[in-house]
Write an enzyme that holds these catalytic residues in place. Structure first.
Site, short mmCIF file in Angstrom:
data_model
loop_
_atom_site.label_atom_id
_atom_site.label_comp_id
_atom_site.label_asym_id
_atom_site.label_seq_id
_atom_site.Cartn_x
_atom_site.Cartn_y
_atom_site.Cartn_z
CG HIS A 120 4.98 4.83 -5.05
ND1 HIS A 120 5.59 4.11 -6.05
CD2 HIS A 120 5.41 4.26 -3.89
CE1 HIS A 120 6.35 3.18 -5.53
NE2 HIS A 120 6.26 3.23 -4.21
CG HIS B 113 3.05 0.52 -5.52
ND1 HIS B 113 3.15 1.59 -4.67
CD2 HIS B 113 3.66 -0.51 -4.91
CE1 HIS B 113 3.78 1.22 -3.56
NE2 HIS B 113 4.12 -0.04 -3.68
N GLY C 49 8.95 -5.27 -8.56
CA GLY C 49 9.84 -4.21 -9.00
C GLY C 49 11.31 -4.56 -8.77
CE LYS D 254 13.07 1.75 -3.65
NZ LYS D 254 12.43 1.12 -2.54
CB SER E 288 10.35 4.29 -1.61
OG SER E 288 10.11 3.73 -0.34
CD GLN F 58 7.48 -7.69 3.90
OE1 GLN F 58 6.69 -8.52 3.46
NE2 GLN F 58 8.06 -6.78 3.14
N GLY G 49 0.80 -1.22 0.00
CA GLY G 49 0.00 0.00 0.00
C GLY G 49 0.83 1.27 0.00
P1 AMP Z 1 5.95 -2.40 -1.61
O1 AMP Z 1 4.56 -1.87 -1.52
O2 AMP Z 1 7.00 -1.39 -1.30
O3 AMP Z 1 6.13 -3.71 -0.91
O4 AMP Z 1 6.17 -2.72 -3.15
C1 AMP Z 1 5.31 -3.54 -3.86
C2 AMP Z 1 5.93 -3.84 -5.19
O5 AMP Z 1 6.17 -2.64 -5.89
C3 AMP Z 1 7.30 -4.54 -5.07
O6 AMP Z 1 7.43 -5.51 -6.08
C4 AMP Z 1 8.26 -3.40 -5.27
O7 AMP Z 1 9.52 -3.81 -5.77
C5 AMP Z 1 7.52 -2.57 -6.29
N1 AMP Z 1 8.01 -1.20 -6.28
C6 AMP Z 1 8.11 -0.38 -5.21
N2 AMP Z 1 8.66 0.79 -5.56
C7 AMP Z 1 8.92 0.70 -6.90
C8 AMP Z 1 9.51 1.58 -7.85
N3 AMP Z 1 9.95 2.78 -7.52
N4 AMP Z 1 9.63 1.14 -9.12
C9 AMP Z 1 9.20 -0.09 -9.48
N5 AMP Z 1 8.64 -0.96 -8.63
C10 AMP Z 1 8.50 -0.58 -7.35
#
Ligand code: AMP
Length: 282
Positions: free
Chosen positions: A34, A37, A148, A150, A186, A61, A31
């Site tokens: 941005h 996502h 991602g 990332k 992020s 995690q 969640g």
């Molecule tokens: P998170 O919500 O941070 O756990 O991210 C969910 C998914 O979005 C994960 O696969 C992340 O690697 C991806 N993600 C987060 N930030 C970015 C970004 N700036 N560019 C590409 N993918 C992203």
């Protein structure tokens, strides 16, 4: 957009679609959505009949309780955003729905990938990631899942988990989506102060210079250079900088032709931990 909060309901909905041979693309998130996502969702939409997004801040995690408590939660805005990009299904389970009364992770063996970088600095992190992603895969049973770059180490670990467990899902890595000034998007960026936000693009600027330097210098010299650069940054504290084999994630010993390398970095801006990485040319 359909919203489900129970496993039972989403499973039953998706199984009827699978019977109609619809392909499912899955984007798991925590969640505070941005553009990064949304870029994953767009990719999923191009290749699947319907897209499922999950929002679940996975407690197992997080190695630090404080980080979990402070993780941004913007569910109303997230729902609006998802509707605006025509997401088909949102899965929004509670911690109880996922873990019942035992909030703990299973132990995983990712053939050593889990001992590098994030695994060294965030104890138990990848057991938590493995546990939640495997659970979500079992619920959603997607044809393809999108992650991602990332979180490059996480992406490699999920590919490994899928291979070792012979899961049917295809794991797709997507490029890092950045702000105009280069800062990797992020959910944690929203917690930066104005001064920290201004300082943070230095991370990617440094990585770009690393890519250039690595063409002519060895990894030790490049690493020392990075460490010195961060010493001059009052608002940023380097946690680690590593140049590693792109596949095994083992730190480079000596440049070898035929191998591909990536540079990985973790930096604290106050209490906010930021990570980034870049593909290197050698
Ligand atoms: P998170 O919500 O941070 O756990 O991210 C969910 C998914 O979005 C994960 O696969 C992340 O690697 C991806 N993600 C987060 N930030 C970015 C970004 N700036 N560019 C590409 N993918 C992203």
């Amino acid at each position: 957009m359909k919203i489900f909060i129970t496993k039972k309901e989403i499973k039953s909905y998706l199984s009827s679609l699978k019977e109609q041979n619809k392909s499912i693309g899955f984007v798991p998130t925590m969640g505070a959505l941005h553009q990064g996502h949304l870029s994953l969702i767009k990719k999923a939409q191009q290749k699947n009949d319907l897209v499922v997004v999950s929002i679940f801040v996975n407690p197992t995690q997080f190695d630090k309780k404080e980080d979990l408590i402070n993780y941004p939660k913007t569910i109303e805005n997230d729902t609006k955003l998802l509707k605006s990009v025509s997401c088909d299904v949102l899965f929004l389970p509670s911690v109880k729905e996922i873990y019942a009364d035992d909030i703990s992770s299973k132990k995983f063996d990712f053939d050593g990938l889990e001992h590098q970088m994030e695994g060294k600095f965030r104890e138990g992190h990848f057991d938590g990631v493995g546990t939640i992603v495997k659970t979500l895969f079992e619920i959603v049973k997607p044809n393809k899942a999108y992650f991602g770059q990332k979180d490059y180490q996480q992406l490699q670990i999920i590919k490994k988990m899928v291979k070792k467990n012979r899961l049917k899902v295809k794991v797709k890595g997507c490029p890092i989506f950045r702000e105009q000034d280069g800062l990797a998007m992020s959910s944690r960026n929203a917690r930066l102060t104005d001064a920290q936000r201004k300082a943070a693009p230095f991370i990617y600027k440094t990585l770009k210079k690393v890519r250039k330097k690595f063409g002519t210098e060895n990894a030790t010299i490049v690493t020392e250079w990075v460490e010195n650069q961060f010493k001059k940054q009052p608002l940023l504290e380097l946690e680690y900088f590593t140049i590693a084999d792109k596949k095994t994630l083992e730190p480079i010993q000596k440049k070898e032709s035929g191998k591909k390398y990536r540079a990985f970095i973790a930096v604290f801006a106050g209490k906010i931990r930021l990570i980034d990485n870049i593909q290197l040319k050698n």
